[in-house]
Every structure is written in C-alpha cells, then in structure tokens.
Motif scaffolding. Structure first.
Motif, short mmCIF file in Angstrom:
data_model
loop_
_atom_site.label_atom_id
_atom_site.label_comp_id
_atom_site.label_asym_id
_atom_site.label_seq_id
_atom_site.Cartn_x
_atom_site.Cartn_y
_atom_site.Cartn_z
N ILE A 159 66.48 96.72 -46.33
CA ILE A 159 65.10 97.17 -46.09
C ILE A 159 64.17 95.98 -45.98
O ILE A 159 63.29 95.92 -45.12
N GLY A 160 64.36 94.98 -46.86
CA GLY A 160 63.50 93.79 -46.81
C GLY A 160 63.65 93.04 -45.51
O GLY A 160 62.67 92.60 -44.91
N ALA A 161 64.89 92.90 -45.02
CA ALA A 161 65.12 92.20 -43.75
C ALA A 161 64.49 92.95 -42.58
O ALA A 161 63.90 92.34 -41.69
N LEU A 162 64.60 94.27 -42.58
CA LEU A 162 64.02 95.07 -41.49
C LEU A 162 62.50 95.04 -41.54
O LEU A 162 61.84 95.02 -40.49
N LEU A 163 61.92 95.03 -42.75
CA LEU A 163 60.46 94.90 -42.87
C LEU A 163 59.99 93.54 -42.36
O LEU A 163 58.93 93.43 -41.73
N LEU A 164 60.78 92.50 -42.63
CA LEU A 164 60.44 91.17 -42.11
C LEU A 164 60.49 91.17 -40.59
O LEU A 164 59.66 90.54 -39.93
N PHE A 165 61.46 91.89 -40.01
CA PHE A 165 61.53 92.02 -38.56
C PHE A 165 60.29 92.71 -38.01
O PHE A 165 59.68 92.25 -37.03
N LEU A 200 65.73 83.33 -35.88
CA LEU A 200 65.45 84.04 -37.13
C LEU A 200 66.04 85.45 -37.10
O LEU A 200 66.59 85.92 -38.10
N LEU A 201 65.95 86.12 -35.95
CA LEU A 201 66.52 87.46 -35.84
C LEU A 201 68.04 87.43 -35.99
O LEU A 201 68.63 88.32 -36.63
N ILE A 202 68.68 86.42 -35.40
CA ILE A 202 70.14 86.30 -35.54
C ILE A 202 70.50 86.09 -37.00
O ILE A 202 71.44 86.71 -37.52
N TRP A 203 69.74 85.24 -37.68
CA TRP A 203 69.99 84.99 -39.10
C TRP A 203 69.78 86.25 -39.92
O TRP A 203 70.59 86.58 -40.81
N LEU A 204 68.71 87.00 -39.64
CA LEU A 204 68.46 88.25 -40.36
C LEU A 204 69.59 89.24 -40.15
O LEU A 204 70.04 89.90 -41.09
N SER A 205 70.05 89.34 -38.91
CA SER A 205 71.14 90.28 -38.63
C SER A 205 72.42 89.89 -39.37
O SER A 205 73.14 90.76 -39.89
N GLU A 206 72.68 88.58 -39.48
CA GLU A 206 73.87 88.12 -40.20
C GLU A 206 73.74 88.40 -41.70
O GLU A 206 74.73 88.75 -42.36
N GLN A 207 72.53 88.24 -42.24
CA GLN A 207 72.32 88.54 -43.66
C GLN A 207 72.54 90.01 -43.96
O GLN A 207 73.14 90.38 -44.98
N ILE A 208 72.06 90.88 -43.06
CA ILE A 208 72.26 92.32 -43.24
C ILE A 208 73.75 92.65 -43.19
O ILE A 208 74.27 93.39 -44.03
N SER A 251 76.36 90.69 -43.74
CA SER A 251 77.14 90.08 -44.82
C SER A 251 76.76 90.60 -46.20
O SER A 251 77.63 90.83 -47.04
N HIS A 252 75.46 90.78 -46.44
CA HIS A 252 75.00 91.09 -47.80
C HIS A 252 74.24 92.41 -47.90
O HIS A 252 73.83 92.79 -49.01
N GLY A 253 74.03 93.08 -46.78
CA GLY A 253 73.31 94.34 -46.81
C GLY A 253 74.20 95.51 -46.49
O GLY A 253 75.40 95.51 -46.81
N VAL A 254 73.62 96.52 -45.84
CA VAL A 254 74.36 97.72 -45.48
C VAL A 254 74.27 97.92 -43.97
O VAL A 254 73.19 97.87 -43.40
N GLY A 255 75.40 98.13 -43.32
CA GLY A 255 75.42 98.38 -41.88
C GLY A 255 75.58 97.11 -41.07
O GLY A 255 75.67 96.00 -41.60
N ASN A 256 75.62 97.31 -39.76
CA ASN A 256 75.71 96.19 -38.82
C ASN A 256 74.30 95.67 -38.52
O ASN A 256 73.45 96.43 -38.05
N GLY A 257 74.06 94.40 -38.81
CA GLY A 257 72.72 93.86 -38.69
C GLY A 257 72.16 93.93 -37.28
O GLY A 257 71.01 94.32 -37.07
N LEU A 258 72.97 93.56 -36.28
CA LEU A 258 72.52 93.61 -34.90
C LEU A 258 72.13 95.03 -34.50
O LEU A 258 71.06 95.26 -33.92
N ALA A 259 73.00 95.98 -34.82
CA ALA A 259 72.74 97.37 -34.45
C ALA A 259 71.52 97.91 -35.17
O ALA A 259 70.72 98.66 -34.59
#
Length: 401
Positions: A13-19, A137-145, A147-155
């Motif tokens: 959620i934090g990564a998506l809010l940052l997006f 930054l978006l690529i990094w956020l997607s990789e964090q999601i 690796s460490h979040g829930v779901g596929n970050g890119l999707a």
C-alpha cells in the motif's frame, strides 16, 4: 492475518501511494507565468509521465530477440546468473528508450510558453532527467512490491494506473446521462457487457487442460519414490497479453512509417493507408485481428516447448497413459497445446477488438477501459488473491498452519 502478511500488505500500500503521489509531482521546471499549472497537466506531465512503458517495451524487445537469437535464449534459461544478465540488458535498453521519449516530450513542452514559462536551455535536460528518474523509481518500486510485498509489482502499478482514472470516467458518463447526451440504456448495456467480459476472463485464465501423467517407482539418492499419478496443466492462454497485442501494430505501422519517410506522408496512397488504419476502421480491425492471432500462436510455440516437456517427463520417469515416451509424447503434447492455443488466440483477439467494436458500431462511451486493461486488472486481482491466501496460511517461520 499473520504478522508477515500484514507487513507485506502495508509495504504494498505504501509503495502504491508513493506511485500515486508521484503522478502529482510535475517535471522539473514546468510552471506557468500565472504560478499554476493547467488542469490535468500535472497528471500528464509528472515525473511518472512515462509510466512503465519504456521498461515494458525494453522487456518485449529482449523477449523477441530471445526468440530469434539462440544465444540470448540460452542465457535466459541458464539459471539465476543468466536472468541477472537479461535484467541488466533490459534496464540498459529501458534507459535508452526512456531518455529518447523523455527528451522528445521535454522538447515539445519547451515550445509551449503557457506551460513552461521562462524555460531556458537547461529545461529540456532537467525535465528529461526527472522523467527518466521517475521510470527508474517505478521499476524499483515494482521490484520492492514483488520481493517484499504482495502481488506482482509491475502488474499492480499498471492496474492502479488504470483504475485511478475510472472515477473520473464514471463521473463524466453520469454527467452525460443527466444532460441527456447519452442514453441510460446504453450505459446499462455497457455495464452488463463488462460483467460478462470479467466473468469470461476469470474463467479462461483459470482454465487448464490437464494431461494425466503417471510416474513409476524410482530411486533418488537413498530415497525410493513410490509410483504416483499427477497431471500436467496446460493453460488456455499461454501467450499472455503484452507480447501479441503490443507487437501486432508494429507489423503494419512500422512499414507504413518507413514508407512515409521515403515517399512522404502526403503521398496519396500513404495518406489513404493512414486513414484506413485508424481505430475502428474495417482494415485496421482485420489486420490487427490476424496479427494478434498469429503472434499468439507463434509466441506460445516458443513459451511451451513440447519436446522439452517430453524429455523432462522421461528424465523423471513420467509417462502419459497410452502414449509411448520420447517423440510420441512430444507429438501428443504438441497436438494438445495447439488446440488450446487456438482457443487462447481467439480469446486474445476478441479482447483486443472490444474498443474498436464499440467505435465501429457507434456505441462507444468516453472511458479508457479496454479488453486488455480489463485482462491486466482481473489477472492482477486473481494473483493478489492467490498470494494473500497462501501467505495467510503461512506462519512467520514459513510453515503451513
């Protein structure tokens, strides 16, 4: 809910809010003489204006090269080291694409004094750098999601980018209905249609052609594995969506662009070709349908290798009942994959044609959702649901409850 699942959800959620926050941050130097930006300009010209398009384009190009270049294909299948090298090549190509696109946008902005008031020679450089940085930054956020979040970050980022526009689209349609510009029955028909499309996507993406496999008794080290039965699941849609639908327009638009460069865009036959290849025109619908269908078949043939599957079964002592090991097994799997691939190719072609069918019939409504966008969102939700279910059954120590 486990503590690990809660932590992953919070990070996602934090990564998506940052997006979403980044879509409201304008590129460096973009400001008007009145001190405020025009309505909608921030969302379109933010540091995330390019989105993940350069990265997806680079990934598609690398994947296409791996189809025709055996060395790259071998590298892709050579384990973790090979995947890291592929990722590095993809990132380098992404930076090249992003820089080219960002500089083009920045140069166009610089020529509009109402948006880039007082822009100097450094504006294009700073704006380009901010947009390229946004892509990284978006690529990094997607990789964090991932690796460490829930779901596929890119999707997830793609889906949020699609869904965030829906409230404005719905508000615009409601306003048109209230003013009598659009029939309420037409809106209701669209709603029913999309419910049917979502149900179709859920059904097809979850469908599998299960091939029964029997494994004989075999020894692995000091262990003896007893005979067992299993199934080899084959998806209906093995080609995905991005490769066939993204590459399909290139097949006829790239030659047309080359012809326009050589003969000039004002040449009668070139101008006529551009007219007939517009969205919703019969020629465009026919060509895009053929291209998507054929690409889905070819790409599935690359992704699903019956010979490799047959060799793997033989190596692990597996046989398909009634089918001899080796080449007969490969031929049988090839027939099964071919039949399911035809169904999947038709499915992708139908989804691709949804927006064009509305335009051609004259019953389109002003929203950006198409069959491909619906497929991305629904598949993302299904994947998210699966991961949440798996994580909710796992304790912090990694064992099932």
């Amino acid at each position: 809910m486990t503590q690990e699942l809660a932590r992953r959800i919070a990070l996602t959620i934090g990564a998506l809010l940052l997006f979403l926050l980044g879509t409201r941050v304008p590129v460096t130097g973009m400001w008007t003489s009145s001190g405020s930006l025009p309505p909608g300009a921030v969302a379109r010209l933010s540091i995330f204006a390019l989105g993940l398009i350069p990265y997806l384009s680079a990934a598609i190009v690398i994947r296409l090269l791996s189809v025709v270049w055996r060395g790259l294909s071998s590298l892709e299948r050579s384990g973790e080291h090979g995947r890291r090298r592929i990722a590095r090549h993809t990132l380098i190509l992404t930076l090249a694409f992003a820089t080219f696109q960002a500089y083009g946008i920045a140069s166009a902005i610089q020529r509009i004094p109402e948006i880039a008031a007082g822009a100097d020679g450094w504006f294009a450089v700073s704006a380009t750098a901010s947009m390229v940085g946004g892509v990284v930054l978006l690529i990094w956020l997607s990789e964090q999601i991932t690796s460490h979040g829930v779901g596929n970050g890119l999707a997830l980022i793609l889906s949020v980018g699609i869904l965030v526009d829906l409230p404005n689209d719905v508000a615009g349609i409601v306003d048109l209905v209230q003013r009598g510009a659009v029939s309420g029955n037409l809106v209701l028909a669209h709603m029913i249609f999309w419910v049917v499309v979502v149900v179709l996507i859920v059904f097809v993406e979850g469908a599998r052609r299960n091939v029964r496999v029997e494994f004989s008794e075999r020894r692995v080290g000091k262990r003896v594995l007893s005979p067992r039965a299993a199934v080899l699941p084959i998806k209906i849609n093995n080609a995905g969506y991005l490769i066939p639908v993204t590459v399909a327009p290139w097949i006829f638009y790239l030659p047309l662009a080359f012809a326009s460069f050589v003969f000039g865009a004002s040449t009668p036959w070139v101008a006529a070709a551009y007219v007939h290849l517009q969205l919703g025109r019969p020629a465009h619908m026919i060509l895009i349908s053929i291209a998507v269908f054929v690409l889905a078949l070819f790409y599935t043939a690359y992704v699903v290798d019956p010979e490799h599957a047959a060799d793997s079964l033989a190596k692990h002592g597996g046989v398909i009942p009634g089918v001899a090991p080796g080449e007969p097994t490969a031929d049988y799997l090839d027939r099964v994959v071919s039949l399911t691939t035809v169904v999947g190719a038709v499915y992708l072609t139908v989804l691709q044609l949804i927006p064009e069918a509305f335009v051609a019939s004259g019953h389109a409504l002003p929203y950006n959702m198409g069959g491909g966008a619906a497929l991305v969102v629904v598949c993302t939700i299904l994947d998210l649901q699966s991961q949440v279910r798996d994580l909710s059954l796992t304790d912090p120590g990694g064992e099932r409850q």
